[in-house]
Design an enzyme around this catalytic site. Structure first.
Site, short mmCIF file in Angstrom:
data_model
loop_
_atom_site.label_atom_id
_atom_site.label_comp_id
_atom_site.label_asym_id
_atom_site.label_seq_id
_atom_site.Cartn_x
_atom_site.Cartn_y
_atom_site.Cartn_z
N GLU A 1 0.74 -1.11 0.12
CA GLU A 1 0.03 0.04 0.10
C GLU A 1 0.80 1.24 -0.07
O GLU A 1 0.67 2.12 -0.80
CB GLU A 1 -0.84 -0.12 1.02
CG GLU A 1 -1.40 1.02 1.69
CD GLU A 1 -2.90 1.50 0.73
OE1 GLU A 1 -3.16 0.53 0.02
OE2 GLU A 1 -3.58 2.38 0.92
N ASP A 2 1.64 1.41 0.99
CA ASP A 2 2.48 2.48 0.99
C ASP A 2 4.12 2.69 0.67
O ASP A 2 4.71 3.70 0.90
CB ASP A 2 2.50 2.75 2.72
CG ASP A 2 1.14 3.02 3.23
OD1 ASP A 2 0.26 3.40 2.67
OD2 ASP A 2 1.21 2.80 4.51
#
Ligand code: MN
Length: 744
Positions: free
Chosen positions: A98-99
């Site tokens: 995700e990040d």
């Protein structure tokens, strides 16, 4: 002046930070140790280093290095949920795709397909959850879709949420509120459903701390102020039990456990009582160290010893030993009268059951091998999958239904062949019928519960054996929606009603077409729209339907103007005014007899008064109302005297024409001796011998007497009189009365 976001002081040197991170990692390994197999250690190390490297430059709002978050999530998974090595790896990686620059392919290459799929599920959840509040229901649906792939996704997500809630302090107020309400709405119920009781409780308490800070603080403070007094009471309560259990040679623990702040607050709200008036601020728990073969027996033995000492409440006994909840919960609960006449809840379970209660699903898996429990979770997931697949509804509806039918507590009932069906609490015979098959549901006319005949609205209880009685003549009606609770039943009934309405409306369509053409107007969308808005209806379907069932007769069509073949709205019709006997409605002359339900009846718009619910055969009168036409009341209606006295000129005489096609809802109240089989006798008489349709039935028994309220469809008063007479002849029945009020 520049505005700077204030972050709490966080002043560790780089070196100290590194040490802190490593210390956390080692603690994680220590907790995981019993589950580590050869080769696992390397995998864990790789996951940890990969995540630490990827999050290297990131910090949490508190100022801490970001990697502390995945580490904490992993520890929750291991220590509080009981998950193993693979879940730990997934937890460590849960925010990377995700990040950070790490891709799903990287994860798959390094750790294989299973782990990649879980990380993917976790990524999808965070992708959908943060968009905006109006999409929450849709998001939730997506969460469930991933959940059904692999329940570990949701368990790790819960751990993630728990850690975020524990560290919510450093967030901005606005964010706190959003995250906290999401937690109450979605995550706490899910945790409950997965059997993670302590996590559920902590999530609720943490959310309350932000959503209701004042109430939270005040209850927390009162709890700590009264702690001493409570401990004294608990000790007094426990003492004799301890002695007995020791004497009997049990290996056990017994202690008092405070209820959560949230649950206390809930009780205060629900019962509108003060903190001081909440009696069960704690529960007593007995944990038995017993073998799987003897644990059930031991729990019952302990139960019997406790209830020898303190009198139990007959209503508050819960046996989840014989029928565990679908989330795996097993225990015996009872509420007994303790010293000073206080009610105290006691929970009895073995250590194994306790672990399942605390760690839910994961612990259940651990113990599953070797037992022949046909996994209830699998059934639950199966049901969710079905619901998701048949679902086209809008998401808000879906979420609501999901919450009531999948997150609610459930009961177990049996088919005549002994198969178990799980249904939410409050389910009726009709829900059961739909759970077997929708074709059986729509034709259900009643059921036999434990061999006794009951109406379709009969609420089922755990352990009931249910046999459905169906008829090809049966058709669902609107009222059915009032007593089903499962999403499946609701959807199927709505579908059937829509279909039925569409068919009826089709007939109305031809009438509208004919009448329009007779009037010289075209049958086109414009004219239909004009009529729809003139009668203040929501759609043309509704117009056709109302015409078809003769609620609207299009008599007013002649008030309209024509522009070519297009209709023009008439000037608003004059309302009926009290002091003007001549009105625009053509009423029969005063004192003339108005026959309703005869051939001439379709010209009169009437409604049956709700206050007295007349049925054909009753002495009735009509009352002219403004707007609604004629309302039919019984002459002995409580409102009759007032109506006739004050508005004599609006009263018209009416009488009934014979009509055997329409039946009317009425109610009867029966009081008699509470005797086994009495309900059976009553329902047998009503639906069996007299062949009347029961709409709803409630029976309450108290001190040897019972009172039954039955809502029933009859054609006329004659039929009702016969029913009353026959009921009175049954043995053990004292009185039978008709009741009229709507909601008795
Ligand atoms: Mn996270």
């Amino acid at each position: 002046m520049e505005i700077v976001e204030v972050i709490p002081q966080y002043n560790l040197t780089e070196d100290q930070e590194k040490k802190l991170i490593l210390r956390e990692y080692r603690s994680l390994l220590r907790s995981l140790k019993p589950k580590i197999k050869p080769g696992d250690k390397e995998l864990l190390r790789t996951a940890f280093e990969m995540s630490a490297e990827a999050h290297k430059t990131m910090r949490r709002k508190s100022g801490e290095p970001y990697i502390l978050h995945p580490l904490a999530v992993a520890r929750i998974c291991v220590e509080e949920i009981g998950l193993g090595v693979r879940s730990t790896i997934c937890s460590l990686l849960h925010d990377t795709v995700e990040d950070t620059d790490i891709t799903l392919e990287d994860v798959e290459r390094e750790f294989g397909n299973e782990i990649a799929r879980i990380v993917d599920g976790l990524t999808k959840i965070s992708n959908v959850i943060d968009v905006n509040a109006s999409q929450q229901a849709e998001n939730f649906k997506k969460i469930l879709l991933t959940l059904t792939d692999d329940p570990r996704v949701i368990l790790i997500k819960l751990a993630d949420r728990l850690h975020n809630m524990r560290t919510l302090d450093s967030m901005k107020r606005e964010k706190q509120l959003k995250i906290a309400s999401e937690t109450v709405y979605v995550y706490a119920p899910l945790a409950h459903r997965m059997g993670l009781y302590s996590i559920k409780t902590e999530l609720e308490d943490l959310a309350m701390k932000y959503l209701e800070p004042e109430a939270y603080r005040s209850i927390a403070q009162k709890l700590s102020e009264t702690k001493r007094e409570r401990s004294r009471y608990i000790n007094e309560f426990i003492k004799p039990l301890k002695e007995k259990l020791e004497k009997a040679g049990f290996d056990f623990e017994i202690y008092g456990r405070p209820k959560s702040i949230h649950s206390i607050w809930n009780k205060m709200q629900k019962k509108s009582v003060t903190f001081e008036e909440v009696y069960d601020l704690f529960a007593i728990r007995v944990l038995l160290n017993s073998t799987p073969e003897k644990e059930k027996e031991d729990c019952w033995k302990v139960y019997s010893m406790i209830t020898d000492e303190y009198i139990p409440s007959t209503e508050r006994m819960r046996d989840w030993l014989s029928n565990p909840k679908s989330n795996g919960y097993e225990a015996l609960h009872t509420t007994v009268m303790g010293p000073q006449g206080k009610w105290v809840e006691v929970q009895i379970r073995s250590n194994r059951m306790n672990e399942i209660a605390e760690k839910g699903l994961a612990a259940h898996w651990k113990y599953k091998e070797g037992t022949n429990d046909e996994s209830r979770f699998d059934k639950w997931f199966q049901q969710i999958r079905e619901a998701l697949n048949t679902e086209n509804n809008d998401s808000i509806d879906f979420l609501q239904d999901f919450k009531t039918s999948f997150l609610a507590e459930e009961i177990f009932v049996y088919t005549p062949k002994g198969d178990v069906k799980m249904l939410p609490v409050g389910s009726t015979a009709l829900d059961f019928a739909f759970s077997i098959h929708s074709a059986i549901g729509v034709q259900c006319i009643g059921a036999k519960v434990n061999h006794k005949l009951v109406p379709i609205s009969h609420k089922l209880r755990s352990g009931d054996q249910v046999e459905i009685i169906s008829s090809s003549k049966q058709k669902p009606n609107e009222g059915w929606l009032g007593f089903v609770v499962t999403a499946k039943a609701k959807n199927k009934i709505k579908d059937a009603l829509k279909e039925e309405k569409r068919k009826t409306a089709d007939e109305g369509k031809y009438i509208v077409q004919r009448k329009l053409e007779n009037f010289g107007a075209a049958y086109n969308q414009h004219n239909i729209d004009i009529l729809t808005s003139y009668y203040k209806l929501s759609s043309s379907l509704e117009l056709f339907y109302q015409v078809s069932i003769k609620n609207i007769d299009l008599k007013e069509l002649k008030e309209f103007h024509l522009l070519g073949d297009r209709l023009e709205m008439p000037k608003p019709a004059k309302p009926v005014v009290d002091n003007k006997p001549e009105t625009s409605i053509s009423l029969p002359k005063k004192d003339a007899e108005l026959i309703i339900f005869g051939e001439s009846s379709d010209k009169i718009v009437y409604t049956l008064a709700n206050c007295c619910k007349p049925i054909p055969g009753d002495d009735v009168f009509g009352f002219v109302t403004t707007g609604k036409g004629l309302t039919i009341h019984r002459t002995n209606c409580p409102n009759a005297a007032k109506l006739m006295a004050s508005f004599g000129h609006r009263v018209v005489k009416t009488k009934w024409a014979k009509n055997k096609e329409i039946s009317f809802l009425t109610g009867i109240r029966i009081v008699g001796m509470d005797d086994v089989g009495v309900v059976n006798k009553i329902t047998n008489l009503i639906s069996g011998e007299l062949r009347l349709n029961i709409n709803a039935i409630t029976i309450e028994a108290k001190e040897g007497l019972f009172e039954g309220n039955i809502k029933i469809y009859v054609h006329d008063k004659e039929e009702l009189d016969e029913l009353v007479l026959r009921l009175k002849q049954l043995k053990g029945i004292h009185t039978v009365d008709r009741f009229d009020a709507e909601n008795v």
